[in-house]
Design a protein around this motif. Structure first.
Motif, PDB file in Angstrom:
ATOM      1  N   ASN A 618       0.593  -1.484   0.041  1.00  5.39           N
ATOM      2  CA  ASN A 618      -0.021   0.007   0.133  1.00  5.39           C
ATOM      3  C   ASN A 618       1.000   1.119   0.067  1.00  5.39           C
ATOM      4  N   GLU A 619       1.886   1.316   0.839  1.00  2.00           N
ATOM      5  CA  GLU A 619       2.842   2.438   0.785  1.00  2.00           C
ATOM      6  C   GLU A 619       3.620   2.608  -0.588  1.00  2.00           C
ATOM      7  N   ALA A 620       3.737   1.412  -1.143  1.00  2.12           N
ATOM      8  CA  ALA A 620       4.496   1.705  -2.422  1.00  2.12           C
ATOM      9  C   ALA A 620       3.471   2.094  -3.462  1.00  2.12           C
ATOM     10  N   LEU A 621       2.334   1.493  -3.433  1.00  2.00           N
ATOM     11  CA  LEU A 621       1.244   2.133  -4.293  1.00  2.00           C
ATOM     12  C   LEU A 621       1.024   3.485  -4.129  1.00  2.00           C
ATOM     13  N   ARG A 622       1.171   3.887  -2.901  1.00  2.00           N
ATOM     14  CA  ARG A 622       0.528   5.491  -2.448  1.00  2.00           C
ATOM     15  C   ARG A 622       1.736   6.462  -3.067  1.00  2.00           C
ATOM     16  N   ARG A 623       3.014   5.884  -2.873  1.00  2.00           N
ATOM     17  CA  ARG A 623       4.086   6.749  -3.148  1.00  2.00           C
ATOM     18  C   ARG A 623       4.087   6.780  -4.800  1.00  2.00           C
ATOM     19  N   ALA A 624       3.924   5.597  -5.484  1.00  2.00           N
ATOM     20  CA  ALA A 624       3.997   5.734  -6.798  1.00  2.00           C
ATOM     21  C   ALA A 624       2.669   6.700  -7.361  1.00  2.00           C
ATOM     22  N   ASP A 625       1.554   6.511  -6.570  1.00  2.00           N
ATOM     23  CA  ASP A 625       0.490   7.291  -7.197  1.00  2.00           C
ATOM     24  C   ASP A 625       0.726   8.813  -6.833  1.00  2.00           C
ATOM     25  N   GLU A 626       1.337   9.159  -5.713  1.00  2.00           N
ATOM     26  CA  GLU A 626       1.962  10.423  -5.572  1.00  2.00           C
ATOM     27  C   GLU A 626       2.837  11.015  -6.546  1.00  2.00           C
ATOM     28  N   ILE A 627       3.955  10.049  -6.919  1.00  2.00           N
ATOM     29  CA  ILE A 627       4.763  10.303  -8.227  1.00  2.00           C
ATOM     30  C   ILE A 627       4.246  10.901  -9.212  1.00  2.00           C
ATOM     31  N   LYS A 628       3.277   9.747  -9.708  1.00  2.00           N
ATOM     32  CA  LYS A 628       2.437   9.991 -10.836  1.00  2.00           C
ATOM     33  C   LYS A 628       1.599  11.344 -10.879  1.00  2.00           C
ATOM     34  N   ASN A 629       0.907  11.745  -9.967  1.00  2.00           N
ATOM     35  CA  ASN A 629       0.257  12.727  -9.605  1.00  2.00           C
ATOM     36  C   ASN A 629       1.273  13.945  -9.718  1.00  2.00           C
ATOM     37  N   ASP A 630       2.368  14.087  -8.991  1.00  2.00           N
ATOM     38  CA  ASP A 630       3.314  14.810  -8.761  1.00  2.00           C
ATOM     39  C   ASP A 630       3.474  15.290 -10.481  1.00  2.00           C
ATOM     40  N   PHE A 631       3.976  14.097 -11.140  1.00  2.00           N
ATOM     41  CA  PHE A 631       4.736  14.310 -12.560  1.00  2.00           C
ATOM     42  C   PHE A 631       3.570  15.104 -13.520  1.00  2.00           C
ATOM     43  N   VAL A 632       2.176  14.484 -13.370  1.00  2.00           N
ATOM     44  CA  VAL A 632       1.249  15.035 -14.220  1.00  2.00           C
ATOM     45  C   VAL A 632       1.057  16.613 -13.771  1.00  2.00           C
ATOM     46  N   GLN A 633       1.027  16.820 -12.436  1.00  3.21           N
ATOM     47  CA  GLN A 633       0.942  18.076 -12.034  1.00  3.21           C
ATOM     48  C   GLN A 633       2.187  19.212 -12.625  1.00  3.21           C
ATOM     49  N   HIS A 634       2.988  18.633 -12.164  1.00  7.35           N
ATOM     50  CA  HIS A 634       4.348  19.141 -12.612  1.00  7.35           C
ATOM     51  C   HIS A 634       4.417  19.504 -14.199  1.00  7.35           C
ATOM     52  N   VAL A 635       4.021  18.541 -14.984  1.00 10.14           N
ATOM     53  CA  VAL A 635       4.058  18.756 -16.447  1.00 10.14           C
ATOM     54  C   VAL A 635       2.854  19.492 -16.974  1.00 10.14           C
ATOM     55  N   SER A 636       1.756  19.566 -16.180  1.00 15.46           N
ATOM     56  CA  SER A 636       0.691  20.248 -16.506  1.00 15.46           C
ATOM     57  C   SER A 636       1.194  21.832 -16.336  1.00 15.46           C
ATOM     58  N   GLU A 638       4.237  23.189 -15.067  1.00 15.21           N
ATOM     59  CA  GLU A 638       5.438  23.558 -15.545  1.00 15.21           C
ATOM     60  C   GLU A 638       6.064  23.539 -16.965  1.00 15.21           C
ATOM     61  N   LEU A 639       5.161  22.631 -17.697  1.00 15.77           N
ATOM     62  CA  LEU A 639       5.660  22.879 -19.041  1.00 15.77           C
ATOM     63  C   LEU A 639       4.525  23.321 -19.850  1.00 15.77           C
ATOM     64  N   ARG A 640       3.297  22.989 -19.824  1.00 15.46           N
ATOM     65  CA  ARG A 640       2.157  23.363 -20.502  1.00 15.46           C
ATOM     66  C   ARG A 640       2.112  24.799 -20.541  1.00 15.46           C
ATOM     67  N   SER A 641       2.187  25.404 -19.463  1.00 12.95           N
ATOM     68  CA  SER A 641       2.075  27.044 -19.404  1.00 12.95           C
ATOM     69  C   SER A 641       3.117  27.835 -19.951  1.00 12.95           C
ATOM     70  N   ILE A 646       5.171  30.633 -24.773  1.00 18.76           N
ATOM     71  CA  ILE A 646       6.037  30.683 -26.079  1.00 18.76           C
ATOM     72  C   ILE A 646       5.486  30.668 -27.348  1.00 18.76           C
ATOM     73  N   ILE A 647       4.343  29.851 -27.436  1.00 19.18           N
ATOM     74  CA  ILE A 647       3.495  29.882 -28.656  1.00 19.18           C
ATOM     75  C   ILE A 647       2.767  31.194 -28.792  1.00 19.18           C
ATOM     76  N   GLY A 648       2.384  31.500 -27.794  1.00 18.78           N
ATOM     77  CA  GLY A 648       1.624  33.032 -27.992  1.00 18.78           C
ATOM     78  C   GLY A 648       2.544  34.196 -28.311  1.00 18.78           C
ATOM     79  N   PHE A 649       3.686  34.357 -27.467  1.00 15.10           N
ATOM     80  CA  PHE A 649       4.549  35.341 -27.927  1.00 15.10           C
ATOM     81  C   PHE A 649       5.140  35.253 -29.410  1.00 15.10           C
ATOM     82  N   THR A 650       5.287  33.649 -29.868  1.00 13.16           N
ATOM     83  CA  THR A 650       5.862  33.634 -31.149  1.00 13.16           C
ATOM     84  C   THR A 650       4.777  34.181 -32.331  1.00 13.16           C
ATOM     85  N   ASP A 651       3.531  34.215 -31.962  1.00 14.55           N
ATOM     86  CA  ASP A 651       2.544  34.687 -32.868  1.00 14.55           C
ATOM     87  C   ASP A 651       2.463  36.061 -32.764  1.00 14.55           C
ATOM     88  N   LEU A 652       2.738  36.704 -31.419  1.00 15.36           N
ATOM     89  CA  LEU A 652       2.936  38.056 -31.392  1.00 15.36           C
ATOM     90  C   LEU A 652       4.004  38.741 -32.374  1.00 15.36           C
TER      91      LEU A 652
END
Length: 859
Positions: A618-636, A638-641, A646-652
């Protein structure tokens, strides 16, 4: 005697001569030999007389010589004279006999010549008779005595079907009809045993007519088979047909005399010519003949005139009429058939049926009044499947208007009305379900079904077909009963399944100390068999079976005392037992309702290990889930914004309002924009896969036009196709209609497939997008003429981050086909790929119609 019989008699004489020629001629030879013998006898007697006379002379001379012996020589000369006389007499007799024999021999030769001439004449007559008898149209069978073998003369034509072989000819059943064969064999047996002559006509199996005559002459029996033709054959056929028709008429008359319905026959003038026994009894006549003779009528004059005016050859009279029989008014169903030679009729007494019908109407009326006050909905349909009766409960159940019910709707129409009002359960195949429901009209058994209505009600529908046609439908509301039964069964099943699958050992005992139930964990923990722990086993037997594991006083003996004591209050008990095997058990004794007691045992050793393992997992699954959620949140975030910025400024930068860019700056800005878009696509793909793995992605089903979907995809991929110098060919039949699916995900699937194909397609080539429907499913196929995929890579082509830049214009992250497979699988579809090195690649997606899934999701 006729010429035919004379020929047959002469043939019999010839047959007798041919069969017994030696005997006949021996008898005749004996007659001629007797004549010669008599003549030779006369000759012998004549010679004996002559020789006798000479002998007497010799004897006399001898005696004289003896008497005159004394005389001596005086008489010697006389003896010589006597001897000479005797010799001369004997010689004369011999000559006379020889002359007579020669004369008799000539007479015998003359008689022999006469007999040979008579034999030649007889043989000529026999040949002539054989020629007369040996006709192709007749055959004769002759028996000489009871045990003699038959002889055959003549032959029958081949078209009669008569066998040519003699033994097969007597097997009449093989070539004659069964009735003819039986009658013929019986007649031949009587001919041979009782000398009974017969004349009859028989039929062959080829429908040919034969005349058969049986006669007796002396000790011989003759049977003649004669093939008829022309007028004689037609006459014989008419005779047979007449006998057959006479037998049929007699049979039908016997049948009509045996039935209870009056039957009659009239001539063209309307006069009665024949009636059956029932008719005679109905008109109170002593016999049917008396009824015909006295012209007693069963029906009245007006009725008879009505029948004569109504009935025709093509339209028989058929109507119910009333008349008086035995002083009582009776109702008859009269059928009268008209023919050119007259008419025939039958009267069926339906008085009892009419009375029963009236009684049935009164009974139905009474039942209708009773059913109308019942709380159970009831509907009765007639033989035409139209609503005949309904009670108030039926109208309230379905909420149907009275004008509609009073219009006597058809049963099928009523079901369609209820379905259109969404009052019937939804069916995958409405036609099949309706046909199954209406099959009660052709069934002899009562049909019982459960209908789960959309409003949550559960009905037990009982449909019973009527013997006279129609059906009765009873709707019993089982909503509460089904709900309670479902909950009870679910509870019992859940409890049973729960107890059987518990890791804890559970045993329940009754107030009498006998086991009610136990689970497999109990038997495995205490090391006893199912037979030893079967329901009904007393706790003392359980104590004895578990003694090998634990036999101390604080164990099963204590438990038995708790069950069998008479205390008003049954306390609960908990504790720990250490078995001889080293297992440590936690036990609990819990009182249950109905004076039952439950024992639970828990293996603490295994539980601790399981608990520790579960905690670690359970602890391993919880940590894996936390890592995955953190990764998704980080990508969402830290990268997407930043990419969006960049795309908006390029268009400007590309807008003229910020100032012009030189050629190199514009090229760099384009590269930045393209790279940012690619990176944003990769980020979005990663986010989609993370959402899929987390199990939180949901499809938003909607109905979309396939043609619009293909046009939209073609417009979005146009820039990419132009960039790669390839063209897109879309092939789809006209009028594909719509598809129920997640439009955004379906569009994403097609864009991924087309992008992948454009990346590997050679410049100037063509990409084919084909769409079709099959069995309600929609198929999309994308083909390119690229380098293809090696066979060793086809197994991993749908794996994530599996990509090959060989032959491609761009190297991607390897997520396109993986996302395609995930989205298609989410739609309950399938993806298949067909690729050969050097021949291109074809990817086919099957998207099932989402109507069912969409309706389930909506519910």
């Amino acid at each position: 005697m006729s010429v035919k019989e004379e020929c047959l008699s002469r043939q019999a004489d010839r047959h007798d001569v041919g069969a017994r020629t030696p005997g006949v001629w021996r008898r005749r030879g004996f007659f001629r030999g007797d004549l010669v013998s008599r003549k030779l006898g006369k000759l012998a007697r004549f010679c004996s007389v002559l020789l006798g006379g000479a002998s007497l002379s010799v004897l006399a001379g001898t005696a004289a010589a003896q008497e005159a012996g004394a005389a001596g020589s005086r008489l010697f000369s006389s003896m010589e004279v006597i001897v000479s006389s005797v010799a001369l007499g004997a010689l004369g007799a011999v000559l006379l006999s020889a002359v007579w024999l020669v004369r008799q021999r000539g007479n015998m030769e003359a008689e022999s010549q006469e007999m040979r001439s008579a034999l030649s004449d007889a043989q000529q007559r026999i040949s002539k008779y054989e020629a007369l008898i040996a006709d192709k149209n007749r055959r004769i069978v002759v028996w000489d005595g009871p045990g003699s073998r038959p002889e055959f003369l003549g032959q029958l034509p081949a078209e009669t079907g008569a066998p040519a072989q003699d033994p097969d000819f007597l097997a009449f059943g093989r070539w004659l009809r069964a009735t003819s064969a039986g009658e013929l064999e019986k007649a031949i047996d009587q001919l041979r045993s009782g000398a009974r002559s017969f004349d009859m006509v028989v039929e062959t199996q080829r429908d040919e007519i034969l005349e058969v005559q049986g006669r007796v002459s002396g000790s011989k029996a003759f049977v003649r088979f004669i093939a008829l033709n022309n007028l004689r054959a037609e006459l014989a056929e008419l005779k047979i047909e007449r006998e057959r028709l006479t037998g049929s008429i007699a049979l039908f008359q016997s049948l009509l005399d045996a039935i209870e319905q009056p039957v009659w026959r009239r001539d063209v003038e309307g006069r009665i010519t024949w009636v059956n026994q029932a008719y005679g009894e109905a008109v109170e006549a002593g016999s049917p003949a008396q009824a015909v003779e006295e012209t007693r009528e069963l029906l009245g004059t007006i009725t008879r005139e009505k029948i004569r005016a109504t009935a025709t050859v093509t339209s028989p009279f058929h109507e119910r009429l009333s008349t008086v029989v035995h002083g009582n008014r009776s109702v008859f169903e009269v059928v009268d058939v008209v023919a050119p030679t007259g008419s025939a009729g039958m009267a069926i007494d339906v008085s009892e049926a009419e009375a029963v019908r009236e009684e049935l109407k009164r009974t139905l009326r009474s039942h209708a009044e009773t059913l109308d006050h019942l709380a159970t909905p009831v509907a009765i349909f007639d033989r035409d499947r139209r609503l005949q009766f309904y009670n108030q409960a039926f109208a309230q159940l379905w909420g149907l208007s009275l004008p509609f019910l009073e219009s006597r709707p058809d049963n099928s129409e009523l079901l369609d009305k209820l379905r259109s009002d969404s009052k019937l359960p939804e069916q995958l195949s409405w036609r099949s379900w309706k046909e199954s429901a209406l099959s009660v009209y052709q069934s002899t058994e009562t049909q019982t079904n459960l209908w789960h209505l959309p409003n949550g009600q559960t009905l037990r529908v009982i449909a019973t077909a009527h013997p006279q046609g129609g059906a009765t439908w009873v709707f019993e509301n089982l909503t509460e009963q089904v709900d309670l039964e479902t909950r009870y069964n679910t509870l019992v099943k859940v409890q049973g399944e729960t107890i059987d699958h518990l890791a804890e050992a559970v045993a329940v005992f009754g107030p009498d100390g006998r086991m009610r139930l136990s689970n497999p964990a109990f038997r495995a923990l205490w090391g006893i068999t199912a037979e030893e722990a079967k329901p009904g086993t007393h706790i003392r037997d359980i104590d004895a079976a578990c003694a090998a594991s634990y036999d101390k006083p604080d164990g099963w003996r204590r438990f038995g005392q708790m069950l069998t004591n008479f205390d008003d209050e049954r306390p609960s008990l908990q504790g720990t037992l250490e078995l001889y095997s080293g297992l440590i058990l936690d036990y609990a004794v819990t009182p249950l309702p109905n004076a039952q007691t439950m024992f639970t045992f828990v293996d603490m050793t295994a539980s601790a290990r399981a608990e520790r393992a579960l905690k670690e997992k359970n602890e391993a699954l919880r940590r894996a889930d936390e890592i995955k959620n953190d990764f998704v949140q980080h990508v969402s975030y830290e990268l997407r914004s930043p990419l969006t910025n960049i795309i908006g400024f390029t268009d400007l930068l590309k807008t003229p309002g910020l100032g012009p860019l030189n050629e190199r700056q514009a090229e760099y800005v384009d590269h930045i924009s393209t790279s940012s878009s690619v990176l944003l696509t990769i980020v979005n793909d990663i986010l989609d896969l993370a959402t899929l793995d987390a199990g939180i992605m949901q499809l938003h089903y909607s109905e979309a036009s396939i043609d619009d979907l293909l046009d939209d995809v073609a417009m979005q991929i146009a820039d990419r196709l132009q960039e790669n110098s390839v063209t897109l060919a879309i092939t789809a039949p006209a009028g594909l209609g719509t598809v129920v699916a997640d439009q955004q995900r379906l569009k994403q699937i097609l864009l991924k497939l087309l992008t992948n194909a454009a990346n590997f397609a050679p410049e100037g080539s063509e990409i084919a997008l084909t769409c079709w429907k099959e069995s309600g499913d929609v198929y999309f196929s994308v083909s390119d003429r690229g380098p293809g995929i090696p066979q060793d890579m086809l197994k991993t082509v749908f794996d994530r981050f599996s990509s090959s830049a060989k032959g491609g214009k761009r190297s991607g992250a390897g997520l396109g086909l993986s996302i395609v497979e995930s989205f298609v699988t989410l739609h309950k579809g399938e993806v298949s790929i067909d690729s050969r090195p050097g021949q291109g690649t074809t990817v086919t997606c099957r998207i099932p119609s989402g109507t069912t899934f969409h309706s389930v999701a909506a519910e």
